[in-house]
Design an enzyme around this catalytic site. Structure first.
Site, PDB file in Angstrom:
ATOM      1  N   ASP A   1      -4.634  49.552  37.216  1.00 18.16           N
ATOM      2  CA  ASP A   1      -3.775  48.387  36.990  1.00 18.16           C
ATOM      3  C   ASP A   1      -2.437  48.813  36.397  1.00 18.16           C
ATOM      4  OD1 ASP A   1      -5.891  46.777  37.824  1.00 18.16           O
ATOM      5  OD2 ASP A   1      -6.651  46.522  35.789  1.00 18.16           O
TER       6      ASP A   1
ATOM      7  N   ASN B   1      -7.288  55.535  44.980  1.00 11.82           N
ATOM      8  CA  ASN B   1      -7.623  56.840  44.416  1.00 11.82           C
ATOM      9  C   ASN B   1      -8.165  57.720  45.541  1.00 11.82           C
ATOM     10  OD1 ASN B   1     -10.446  56.289  44.747  1.00 11.82           O
ATOM     11  ND2 ASN B   1     -10.492  55.263  42.755  1.00 11.82           N
ATOM     12  N   ARG B   2      -8.476  58.959  45.230  1.00 11.30           N
ATOM     13  CA  ARG B   2      -8.876  59.907  46.268  1.00 11.30           C
ATOM     14  C   ARG B   2     -10.144  59.451  46.993  1.00 11.30           C
ATOM     15  NH1 ARG B   2      -8.997  65.831  44.294  1.00 11.30           N
ATOM     16  NH2 ARG B   2     -10.068  64.772  42.587  1.00 11.30           N
TER      17      ARG B   2
END
Length: 490
Positions: A275, A205-206
């Protein structure tokens, strides 16, 4: 991608052999009501009404792959404790190969307990070991990779920093993928991404990408610089950075960049959404999609996942319904549970009576149609709970269903008597019944009231059960048998 392409993708997914390697854990959910403050301290008191044990961590990746129809194997190390036994039991009926799951009697099996009230997570309690696995069990994992990697179409690395994915293990996995031409798809954790060097694609993620690149990602330029740094330094083919409400950004080694916007929706819980991205992206790549196409499908799946509470899976039918445009009227009837619950709640406030029934509905025939038409007469809205492909296989055997869940859902949705279709992956529709709370629960006449799943739930708030007699001699099993024996008559 068009509907037919997506449907073809998930048909091919049934032939995919996927290896998940990483940290297995148990997710425990304690559901209840928080209506009091403790006299002992200024904290809420939760009266627990329901308890769930689910596969978490790499186990949730397995659940997602099974829901997508893949053949799945797992490689991990768990403890030889009670939670380890519970974890193994949680795989029961999923058809997952556990020969690569090793038990260390000195290790603690990871378990995360979440307490939830009013659809909000109140507290999480962790019991786990974060130490690297011992040299003895590291060798077992390495031997498994060396011996078995070649039989898979894709390898998924699910890293939760619980010690299974040592530097040696990760090096072996990435090397095997390159040597065998198998995509290695990694959901990374931590600040040192050097251990993933040589993987095919990473899905941070970021915030994770910012930490790993040691660069600020507050602008599009900063995002691009960080991505280019990670791509070059880690020798990746691609990097997919998930950006929450801003969607995803895909950066490829050849310099191409694709920004994929998210679909606006209410977010209930981000638990396990990573996931889902890992699983759907991996299936797409294993089926031959290019990075951009696979990422777009994964983005749709992630949007569905965050609309559900707790670690959850996304089925092919839900993805197809979200993407498809070929039959918009039918598509509008196919909903995930959270979206449907909101619709049902609104309709009930208008005085509508909800009728619920469920089934596999494989090879829809006149008996099914008459049954559903009769069910609709008991109220104002008929919701049909449809067993997913994975659920049908568990209930009916490996040769079923003959028709995939997406097609079954669209056939049902085309019937005027059916108002909504919701696909479920469990063996029974109990969770759907508890959530939707229909006033009338309908089952076939071959049931007795005592055998109807959800009877007690429905009757607890004043609802009722109706049994509908099937058309004599009309069943999917009979039709299949006639086809096999060549005894079909006009």
């Amino acid at each position: 991608m068009e509907r037919k392409e997506i449907e073809s993708l998930f048909t091919r997914a049934r032939e995919i052999r996927a290896l998940v390697i990483g940290d297995l854990m148990l997710d425990e959910y304690l559901w209840g009501k928080a209506e009091r403050i403790s006299p002992e301290a200024p904290v809420q008191v939760v009266d627990v009404t329901r308890e769930d044990l689910r596969l978490g961590g790499a186990g949730n990746v397995v659940n997602n792959l099974v829901a997508l129809g893949c053949q799945v194997a797992v490689c991990s190390v768990i403890g030889g404790d009670e939670n380890g036994s519970h974890l193994r039991h949680a795989f029961t009926g999923k058809g997952v190969d556990l020969t690569g799951v090793f038990e260390d009697p000195l290790r603690l099996t990871s378990k995360k307990t979440r307490v939830i009230a009013a659809n909000q997570q109140i507290v999480r309690i962790d019991r786990e070991s974060r130490d690297e696995i011992s040299l003895e069990f590291e060798e077992k994992v390495l031997d498994f990779i060396a011996a078995e990697a070649a039989r898979f179409n894709v390898i998924l690395v699910s890293d939760y920093l619980k010690g299974v994915l040592t530097p040696r293990v990760l090096e072996a996995v990435c090397a095997a993928g390159r040597r065998l031409g198998i995509p290695v798809v990694v959901d990374p954790k931590g600040s040192d991404y050097g251990k993933y060097r040589g993987a095919t694609i990473l899905t941070p993620n970021r915030k994770e990408a910012e930490t790993a690149s040691r660069m600020s990602i507050r602008t599009e330029e900063g995002l691009t610089r960080a991505a280019e740094t990670l791509l070059a330094g880690l020798e990746l083919d691609a990097l997919l950075i998930t950006r929450s409400e801003e969607g995803m950004s895909l950066f490829m080694q050849d310099g191409r960049t694709v920004h994929i916007p998210t679909v606006a929706r209410e977010v209930y819980d981000v638990t396990g959404a990573g996931d889902t991205v890992l699983s759907v992206l991996s299936v797409g790549l294993a089926c031959g999609l290019e990075f951009g196409e696979a990422a777009r499908v994964a983005n749709v799946a992630a949007g569905i996942a965050v609309g559900k509470l707790g670690t959850s899976t996304v089925s092919p039918g839900e993805i197809i319904a979200e993407i498809g445009h070929a039959h918009p009227d039918s598509d509008a009837k196919i909903k995930n549970l959270d979206a449907l619950a909101a619709i049902v709640k609104a309709e009930k406030t208008r005085g509508k009576r909800l009728v619920f029934t469920n089934g596999c509905f494989d090879l829809l025939h006149v008996g099914h149609v008459k049954y559903l038409q009769k069910a609709r007469t008991f109220g104002d809205l008929l919701v049909v709970g449809l067993n997913s492909d994975a659920s049908v296989r568990r209930l009916k055997g490996a040769e079923r269903p003959l028709i995939g869940e997406a097609e079954r859902a669209h056939i049902l949705a085309a019937l005027d008597c059916v108002d909504f279709v919701v696909i479920f992956d469990e063996d029974t529709p109990l969770r759907l019944i508890e959530t939707l709370q229909p006033q009338v629960l309908v089952k076939g006449g071959d049931y007795t009231p005592e055998r109807v799943v959800g009877k007690e739930v429905v009757e607890s708030y004043g609802g009722r059960v109706e049994l509908v007699t099937f058309v004599d001699g009309k069943s999917t099993t009979n039709i299949i048998e006639k086809i096999r024996t060549g005894s079909i008559k006009e």
